[in-house]
Design an enzyme around this catalytic site. Structure first.
Site, mmCIF file in Angstrom:
data_model
loop_
_atom_site.group_PDB
_atom_site.id
_atom_site.type_symbol
_atom_site.label_atom_id
_atom_site.label_comp_id
_atom_site.label_asym_id
_atom_site.label_seq_id
_atom_site.Cartn_x
_atom_site.Cartn_y
_atom_site.Cartn_z
ATOM 1 C CG ASP A 111 -1.665 1.192 1.344
ATOM 2 O OD1 ASP A 111 -2.239 1.917 2.390
ATOM 3 O OD2 ASP A 111 -1.512 2.101 0.460
ATOM 4 C CB SER A 152 14.415 -9.093 44.015
ATOM 5 O OG SER A 152 14.598 -8.617 45.325
ATOM 6 C CE1 TYR A 184 22.593 -5.590 44.369
ATOM 7 C CE2 TYR A 184 23.013 -7.738 46.528
ATOM 8 C CZ TYR A 184 22.078 -6.821 44.601
ATOM 9 O OH TYR A 184 21.657 -7.373 43.615
ATOM 10 C CE LYS A 203 18.750 -5.914 44.065
ATOM 11 N NZ LYS A 203 18.018 -5.047 42.552
HETATM 12 N N1 NAP Z 1 24.794 -10.245 38.421
HETATM 13 C C1 NAP Z 1 24.460 -11.471 39.786
HETATM 14 O O1 NAP Z 1 24.726 -12.502 40.190
HETATM 15 C C2 NAP Z 1 23.090 -10.709 40.003
HETATM 16 C C3 NAP Z 1 21.636 -11.510 40.851
HETATM 17 C C4 NAP Z 1 20.970 -11.184 41.358
HETATM 18 C C5 NAP Z 1 19.933 -9.609 41.342
HETATM 19 N N2 NAP Z 1 20.743 -8.916 40.262
HETATM 20 C C6 NAP Z 1 20.287 -7.976 40.005
HETATM 21 O O2 NAP Z 1 19.919 -7.963 38.733
HETATM 22 C C7 NAP Z 1 20.515 -6.645 38.041
HETATM 23 C C8 NAP Z 1 21.295 -6.265 36.736
HETATM 24 O O3 NAP Z 1 22.799 -6.150 36.805
HETATM 25 P P1 NAP Z 1 23.703 -6.951 36.367
HETATM 26 O O4 NAP Z 1 24.372 -8.007 37.194
HETATM 27 O O5 NAP Z 1 23.848 -7.211 35.156
HETATM 28 O O6 NAP Z 1 24.558 -5.440 36.623
HETATM 29 P P2 NAP Z 1 25.740 -4.649 36.509
HETATM 30 O O7 NAP Z 1 26.457 -5.675 35.067
HETATM 31 O O8 NAP Z 1 26.947 -4.283 37.153
HETATM 32 O O9 NAP Z 1 24.595 -3.678 34.956
HETATM 33 C C9 NAP Z 1 23.694 -3.224 35.773
HETATM 34 C C10 NAP Z 1 23.139 -1.695 34.730
HETATM 35 O O10 NAP Z 1 23.083 -0.806 35.684
HETATM 36 C C11 NAP Z 1 22.797 0.173 35.228
HETATM 37 N N3 NAP Z 1 23.162 1.396 36.398
HETATM 38 C C12 NAP Z 1 23.834 1.516 36.878
HETATM 39 N N4 NAP Z 1 23.828 2.840 37.741
HETATM 40 C C13 NAP Z 1 22.696 3.231 37.153
HETATM 41 C C14 NAP Z 1 22.274 4.829 37.454
HETATM 42 N N5 NAP Z 1 22.539 5.762 38.056
HETATM 43 N N6 NAP Z 1 21.279 4.594 36.392
HETATM 44 C C15 NAP Z 1 20.342 4.225 35.740
HETATM 45 N N7 NAP Z 1 21.043 3.437 35.381
HETATM 46 C C16 NAP Z 1 22.188 2.277 36.127
HETATM 47 C C17 NAP Z 1 24.259 -0.232 34.577
HETATM 48 O O11 NAP Z 1 24.639 1.114 33.395
HETATM 49 P P3 NAP Z 1 26.066 2.136 32.834
HETATM 50 O O12 NAP Z 1 26.795 2.041 33.954
HETATM 51 O O13 NAP Z 1 25.691 2.758 32.294
HETATM 52 O O14 NAP Z 1 24.744 3.045 33.746
HETATM 53 C C18 NAP Z 1 23.577 -1.760 34.093
HETATM 54 O O15 NAP Z 1 24.146 -1.457 33.031
HETATM 55 C C19 NAP Z 1 19.796 -5.684 39.312
HETATM 56 O O16 NAP Z 1 19.321 -4.931 40.148
HETATM 57 C C20 NAP Z 1 21.226 -7.010 40.167
HETATM 58 O O17 NAP Z 1 20.962 -6.005 41.438
HETATM 59 C C21 NAP Z 1 21.992 -9.251 40.199
#
Ligand code: NAP
Length: 296
Positions: free
Chosen positions: A66, A168, A182, A186
């Protein structure tokens, strides 16, 4: 299952890397338009380009058949085509959430699914580690999440549709010595999300908490703490399982390996004094009490 996300707009916080990046890719793969939010503009723009390249459809293709683009099917196709928007913002800054919400409004972006994924947390003994990152962690994991949930939650309830996923952690279920602040953030997310889900029951807005265990991301980057890849799930697996649980309208998601979920049960059954001792012993075994920052 996958079609539940087709054509919706999802705001993913913390989309520049780790789990948030995996959520954004999985949502796009399932047909959602994603709004990518974090502080690292370059990473977000690179991800947006990747999503458009692999999951987007050029408008010209969508309107094919279209020339005026008025064919109903073509319009639906074009709306359904995955796309990616970038918002650069700091959720931990005092005016961060308000700036982000203003940008959403100014750009006419309406969110159907809010995925509060952004999170950070300090490891090591509370008194021996700098205060500032721990305050930022409370600002991000608690205040930023609350502010977005309040504003976007009200919009969703007014429309009677959509949902919120709050990421969380299994760390939410017990106090965690050497990750004290931390785990407390959570626990806040766990309690808050369960309460909000009950408040919104029957409104058409679905609220779900996700509790992953260890994930192979750069969560501890910049410190001596590490995540053992053998004990960690991949971000892609956690993202897919979380979205499956949301599509099934689960109240809670344990998107990681079964053992992670099982380990949340003793904390609910045993006296808290015993639970916190075991958690402290476990984190000392992981050398969390010795964590320091790596030289930059
Ligand atoms: N990794 C684990 O073992 C695990 C286990 C259980 C739960 N989690 C949860 O999973 C989630 C993701 O964790 P991840 O392991 O992926 O962590 P990550 O690799 O450190 O990534 C964290 C993300 O949050 C962003 N961020 C940090 N500070 C920020 C701010 N002030 N404003 C906006 N964005 C912000 C970072 O981007 P920028 O730095 O570019 O802002 C990044 O994109 C979190 O909530 C964590 O608590 C993680």
């Amino acid at each position: 299952m996958r079609d539940d996300f087709r054509g919706i707009t999802a705001l993913v916080t913390g989309a520049s890397k780790g789990l948030g990046r995996a959520y954004a890719l999985e949502l796009a793969r399932r047909g959602a338009r994603v709004i990518l939010l974090a502080r690292s503009e370059g990473d977000l723009r690179e991800l947006a380009a990747q999503i458009r390249e692999h999951h987007g459809r050029p408008a010209a293709d969508a309107a094919a058949g279209d020339p005026a683009g008025r064919d109903a099917g073509a319009v639906v196709e074009r709306l359904a085509a995955p796309d990616a928007e970038v918002i650069v913002g700091d959720l931990a800054a005092p005016d961060g959430p308000e700036r982000i919400l203003r940008e959403l409004r100014d750009r006419g972006l309406t969110v159907d699914l809010l995925l509060n994924n952004a999170g950070m947390g300090s490891a090591g003994p509370f008194l021996g580690r700098p205060l500032e990152p721990q305050l930022l962690s409370v600002g991000l994991n608690v205040s930023g999440l609350l502010a977005l949930t309040h504003a976007i939650g009200n919009e969703l309830v007014a429309r009677g549709t959509g949902g919120i996923i709050n990421v969380s952690s299994t760390a939410a279920f017990q106090p965690m010595p050497y990750q004290a602040s931390y785990a407390a953030t959570k626990a806040f997310v766990l309690s808050f999300t369960e309460a909000l889900a009950e408040e919104l029951r029957g409104t058409g807005v679905h609220v779900m908490a996700a509790h992953p265990g260890a994930i192979a991301t750069g969560f501890f980057d910049g410190t001596t703490a590490t995540i053992d890849p053998r004990a960690a799930d991949t971000p892609a697996r956690i993202a897919a399982n979380t979205l499956d649980d949301y599509a099934r309208r689960r109240a809670v998601s344990y998107p990681g390996r079964a053992l992670n979920r099982a380990l949340t049960w003793p904390a609910r059954l045993l006296p808290r004094t015993a639970v916190v001792r075991v958690a402290g012993r476990f984190n000392r075994w992981l050398r969390m009490h010795e964590v320091v920052d790596l030289p930059q």
